[in-house]
Design an enzyme around this catalytic site. Structure first.
Site, PDB file in Angstrom:
ATOM      1  N   GLU A  85      29.156   6.695  10.852  1.00 15.57           N
ATOM      2  CA  GLU A  85      29.397   6.756  12.290  1.00 15.57           C
ATOM      3  C   GLU A  85      28.071   6.639  13.035  1.00 15.57           C
ATOM      4  O   GLU A  85      27.008   6.954  12.488  1.00 15.57           O
ATOM      5  CB  GLU A  85      30.097   8.068  12.649  1.00 15.57           C
ATOM      6  CG  GLU A  85      31.463   8.226  11.990  1.00 15.57           C
ATOM      7  CD  GLU A  85      32.056   9.617  12.129  1.00 15.57           C
ATOM      8  OE1 GLU A  85      33.217   9.803  11.740  1.00 15.57           O
ATOM      9  OE2 GLU A  85      31.337  10.532  12.612  1.00 15.57           O
ATOM     10  N   ASP A  99       0.856  -1.185   0.000  1.00 16.05           N
ATOM     11  CA  ASP A  99       0.000   0.000   0.000  1.00 16.05           C
ATOM     12  C   ASP A  99       0.893   1.236   0.000  1.00 16.05           C
ATOM     13  O   ASP A  99       1.470   1.597   1.022  1.00 16.05           O
ATOM     14  CB  ASP A  99      -0.891  -0.020   1.245  1.00 16.05           C
ATOM     15  CG  ASP A  99      -1.703   1.262   1.417  1.00 16.05           C
ATOM     16  OD1 ASP A  99      -1.718   2.091   0.489  1.00 16.05           O
ATOM     17  OD2 ASP A  99      -2.312   1.431   2.496  1.00 16.05           O
ATOM     18  N   ARG A 105      32.881  14.811   2.622  1.00 15.78           N
ATOM     19  CA  ARG A 105      32.948  14.655   4.072  1.00 15.78           C
ATOM     20  C   ARG A 105      31.783  15.278   4.823  1.00 15.78           C
ATOM     21  O   ARG A 105      31.732  15.224   6.050  1.00 15.78           O
ATOM     22  CB  ARG A 105      34.260  15.253   4.581  1.00 15.78           C
ATOM     23  CG  ARG A 105      35.501  14.670   3.909  1.00 15.78           C
ATOM     24  CD  ARG A 105      36.796  15.274   4.426  1.00 15.78           C
ATOM     25  NE  ARG A 105      36.951  15.025   5.857  1.00 15.78           N
ATOM     26  CZ  ARG A 105      36.794  15.929   6.801  1.00 15.78           C
ATOM     27  NH1 ARG A 105      36.482  17.176   6.464  1.00 15.78           N
ATOM     28  NH2 ARG A 105      36.942  15.627   8.064  1.00 15.78           N
ATOM     29  N   GLU A 131      31.660   5.539   5.053  1.00 13.62           N
ATOM     30  CA  GLU A 131      32.239   5.557   6.399  1.00 13.62           C
ATOM     31  C   GLU A 131      31.194   6.088   7.385  1.00 13.62           C
ATOM     32  O   GLU A 131      31.281   7.226   7.852  1.00 13.62           O
ATOM     33  CB  GLU A 131      33.487   6.436   6.436  1.00 13.62           C
ATOM     34  CG  GLU A 131      34.605   5.992   5.498  1.00 13.62           C
ATOM     35  CD  GLU A 131      35.785   6.944   5.504  1.00 13.62           C
ATOM     36  OE1 GLU A 131      35.795   7.887   6.327  1.00 13.62           O
ATOM     37  OE2 GLU A 131      36.702   6.758   4.685  1.00 13.62           O
ATOM     38  N   GLU A 187      32.701   3.963  14.451  1.00 14.29           N
ATOM     39  CA  GLU A 187      32.703   4.033  12.993  1.00 14.29           C
ATOM     40  C   GLU A 187      33.020   2.658  12.414  1.00 14.29           C
ATOM     41  O   GLU A 187      33.851   1.922  12.955  1.00 14.29           O
ATOM     42  CB  GLU A 187      33.743   5.050  12.502  1.00 14.29           C
ATOM     43  CG  GLU A 187      33.871   5.115  10.978  1.00 14.29           C
ATOM     44  CD  GLU A 187      34.827   6.204  10.524  1.00 14.29           C
ATOM     45  OE1 GLU A 187      34.718   7.331  11.051  1.00 14.29           O
ATOM     46  OE2 GLU A 187      35.681   5.934   9.660  1.00 14.29           O
ATOM     47  N   ARG A 237      41.995  18.223   6.434  1.00 13.10           N
ATOM     48  CA  ARG A 237      40.678  17.689   6.761  1.00 13.10           C
ATOM     49  C   ARG A 237      39.659  18.777   7.090  1.00 13.10           C
ATOM     50  O   ARG A 237      38.582  18.471   7.601  1.00 13.10           O
ATOM     51  CB  ARG A 237      40.788  16.705   7.936  1.00 13.10           C
ATOM     52  CG  ARG A 237      41.553  15.423   7.589  1.00 13.10           C
ATOM     53  CD  ARG A 237      41.705  14.495   8.781  1.00 13.10           C
ATOM     54  NE  ARG A 237      42.498  13.319   8.450  1.00 13.10           N
ATOM     55  CZ  ARG A 237      42.016  12.172   8.010  1.00 13.10           C
ATOM     56  NH1 ARG A 237      40.703  12.028   7.865  1.00 13.10           N
ATOM     57  NH2 ARG A 237      42.808  11.162   7.724  1.00 13.10           N
ATOM     58  N   GLU A 253      35.322   6.250  17.699  1.00 15.51           N
ATOM     59  CA  GLU A 253      35.473   7.583  17.124  1.00 15.51           C
ATOM     60  C   GLU A 253      35.856   8.605  18.212  1.00 15.51           C
ATOM     61  O   GLU A 253      36.122   8.246  19.358  1.00 15.51           O
ATOM     62  CB  GLU A 253      34.179   8.001  16.405  1.00 15.51           C
ATOM     63  CG  GLU A 253      34.286   7.993  14.883  1.00 15.51           C
ATOM     64  CD  GLU A 253      35.275   9.006  14.354  1.00 15.51           C
ATOM     65  OE1 GLU A 253      35.552  10.019  15.031  1.00 15.51           O
ATOM     66  OE2 GLU A 253      35.793   8.794  13.235  1.00 15.51           O
ATOM     67  N   HIS A 277      30.931   9.765   5.554  1.00 14.43           N
ATOM     68  CA  HIS A 277      31.719  10.179   4.401  1.00 14.43           C
ATOM     69  C   HIS A 277      31.495   9.201   3.254  1.00 14.43           C
ATOM     70  O   HIS A 277      31.366   7.996   3.462  1.00 14.43           O
ATOM     71  CB  HIS A 277      33.204  10.212   4.755  1.00 14.43           C
ATOM     72  CG  HIS A 277      33.539  11.172   5.855  1.00 14.43           C
ATOM     73  ND1 HIS A 277      34.809  11.310   6.373  1.00 14.43           N
ATOM     74  CD2 HIS A 277      32.760  12.046   6.546  1.00 14.43           C
ATOM     75  CE1 HIS A 277      34.806  12.226   7.316  1.00 14.43           C
ATOM     76  NE2 HIS A 277      33.573  12.680   7.455  1.00 14.43           N
ATOM     77  N   GLU A 279      36.778  12.179  -1.381  1.00 15.19           N
ATOM     78  CA  GLU A 279      36.014  11.911  -0.159  1.00 15.19           C
ATOM     79  C   GLU A 279      35.116  13.100   0.155  1.00 15.19           C
ATOM     80  O   GLU A 279      35.592  14.162   0.561  1.00 15.19           O
ATOM     81  CB  GLU A 279      36.969  11.637   1.005  1.00 15.19           C
ATOM     82  CG  GLU A 279      36.244  11.350   2.318  1.00 15.19           C
ATOM     83  CD  GLU A 279      37.201  11.257   3.502  1.00 15.19           C
ATOM     84  OE1 GLU A 279      36.831  10.629   4.500  1.00 15.19           O
ATOM     85  OE2 GLU A 279      38.307  11.834   3.428  1.00 15.19           O
TER      86      GLU A 279
END
Length: 442
Positions: free
Chosen positions: A132, A51, A334, A130, A194, A315, A187, A243, A332
């Site tokens: 978490e 449905d 992030r 990745e 993670e 980063r 982490e 990520h 990547e």
């Protein structure tokens, strides 16, 4: 690759009793209908109905019948259910009653975007996820408390990392289900964990993320814990991200992102893909960070990126190019968090990247400085802009971006935005405990 006959044989050989036909709604929630294994032939012939009026973002009540088309290659047995009730699952595409594709099915959205990529001569998009999550203590009834299960930090070991046994059981269960993990660890925040997926075809990775969430919650409950993929469950500490490591491969298995002579050993195609992702980053944010709570994670000081830029070892930007080259060359992204619908988030990022390739959008120079330490003038001079600061702002950016709207489809986009605008209105009119503590004595 499993065929329908393979599934029939495995069901018989393993003495499977029940089959769960799973699918995903527009907001990313995993759904299923369970049938006895005696109905397996009906399932494999696409005859199981649901449905659609009861599913977020699907059909109105007056046109609600829908069909599930299972993917035989997704067949897996749930390891945590005992043999007396042995249960398998297949992931399904959702179709209209007449058999046509349903444009609001997130899995179909991703498959359609991957087909556009194939039409451009690109064989495969690989994704390594990745995700978490947090583990909280549960009370005697299994309900979550607000106490995390440890006070460990990044890469801590047992006994400080009290979640290691649960995390290992999660990984073992995933491996039994043909979901391959490269690593797992504690982490940066207390109670935060993670699990890193080995890269795979984008559709399989999105399927695996959905199964991963189910496994994490199921196994956590068996350890007296409650798992959450809420992006920012606790004020003042890091939130949870997801990520996505992206790379394009040709039909011979070569990584199209690698060029030993290119900038940072990236090919022109990779740099154009990157340029597209950065250009459309604000619209992608609405899909990759789809909750009000998401924007309490996307603030400076808690590792989550807030600025639209890219770098290598750095980063602090939105996109990072990790150190591996050759077949390991990847971008990547992030910013995403685990509350997102992985099918839609990957489709949106791919749409942006393909736009970059089609229009040869140049990536800016990489940033090797800590962006959070730069002044506003320095960021402006470097052309660094900021991600949306709220769900409302991100939804406005999404609706204004034709490339991303087309990437997830007009139907799915409208349903997604409508649901999120409604969610935001509920939040806007809700009186919170914070308001009581600040304003009660006015």
């Amino acid at each position: 690759m499993y065929s329908a006959d393979d599934v029939r044989n495995m069901a018989k050989d393993e003495n499977v009793k029940y089959l769960r036909m799973t699918f995903t709604d527009v907001l990313g929630a995993l759904k299923n209908i369970e049938i006895p294994i005696s109905s397996l032939d009906a399932a494999l012939n696409n005859q199981i109905k649901i449905d659609g009026s009861s599913i977020e973002g699907f059909l109105p009540i007056e046109h609600s019948d829908m069909l599930l088309y299972p993917d035989p290659d997704s067949w897996e047995i749930y390891p945590w259910i005992d043999d007396d009730n042995k249960t398998a699952a297949m992931i399904c595409d959702v179709h209209n009653q007449d058999g046509s594709e349903f444009p609001g099915d997130p899995r179909t959205v991703l498959k359609d975007e991957l087909a556009k990529m194939n039409d451009k001569g690109i064989a495969q998009l690989n994704i390594g996820a990745e995700p978490e999550f947090f583990l909280f203590k549960a009370d005697e009834d299994g309900n979550p408390t607000m106490d995390v299960n440890d006070d460990a930090f990044y890469f801590d070991v047992e006994p400080k990392d009290k979640g290691v046994a649960c995390r290992r059981a999660i990984v073992n269960t995933l491996n039994q289900m043909n979901i391959h993990c490269e690593a797992d660890h504690h982490e940066a925040a207390a109670g935060q964990h993670e699990v890193d997926f080995k890269y795979a075809d984008a559709l399989k990775t999105a399927d695996d993320v959905q199964m991963f969430k189910l496994v994490v919650k199921e196994i956590a409950s068996r350890y007296g814990l409650a798992a959450t993929f809420m992006p920012k469950p606790i004020t003042g500490i890091n939130g949870s991200g997801e990520h996505f490591n992206m790379s394009l491969f040709d039909k011979d298995g070569n990584n199209d992102f690698y060029d030993k002579d290119g900038k940072e050993q990236l090919s022109d195609l990779a740099l154009n893909y990157l340029g597209g992702v950065l250009k459309h980053a604000k619209a992608i944010t609405a899909i990759a960070n789809p909750t009000i709570n998401s924007y309490k994670r996307l603030v400076p000081g808690y590792e989550a990126p807030t600025y639209i830029a890219w770098g290598t070892a750095n980063r602090t930007p939105l996109v990072r190019v990790p150190s591996g080259r050759g077949i390991a060359t990847r971008l990547e992204l992030r910013s995403g968090d685990p509350s997102c619908n992985a099918y839609l988030a990957i489709a949106a990022a791919l749409a942006a990247g393909l736009d970059g390739i089609d229009n040869k959008i140049a990536a800016p120079d990489p940033v090797d400085r800590n962006i959070y330490d730069m002044t506003a003038d320095e960021r402006k001079a470097a052309g660094i802009t900021q991600l949306p600061g709220s769900l409302t702002e991100a939804l406005d950016d999404l609706e204004a971006d034709k490339v991303i709207v087309d990437g997830i489809g007009d139907y799915a986009c409208k349903k997604f935005v409508a649901a999120k605008r409604h969610e935001n209105e509920i939040y806007r009119t809700n009186v919170s405990p914070w308001e009581h503590s600040y304003y009660f004595d006015c």
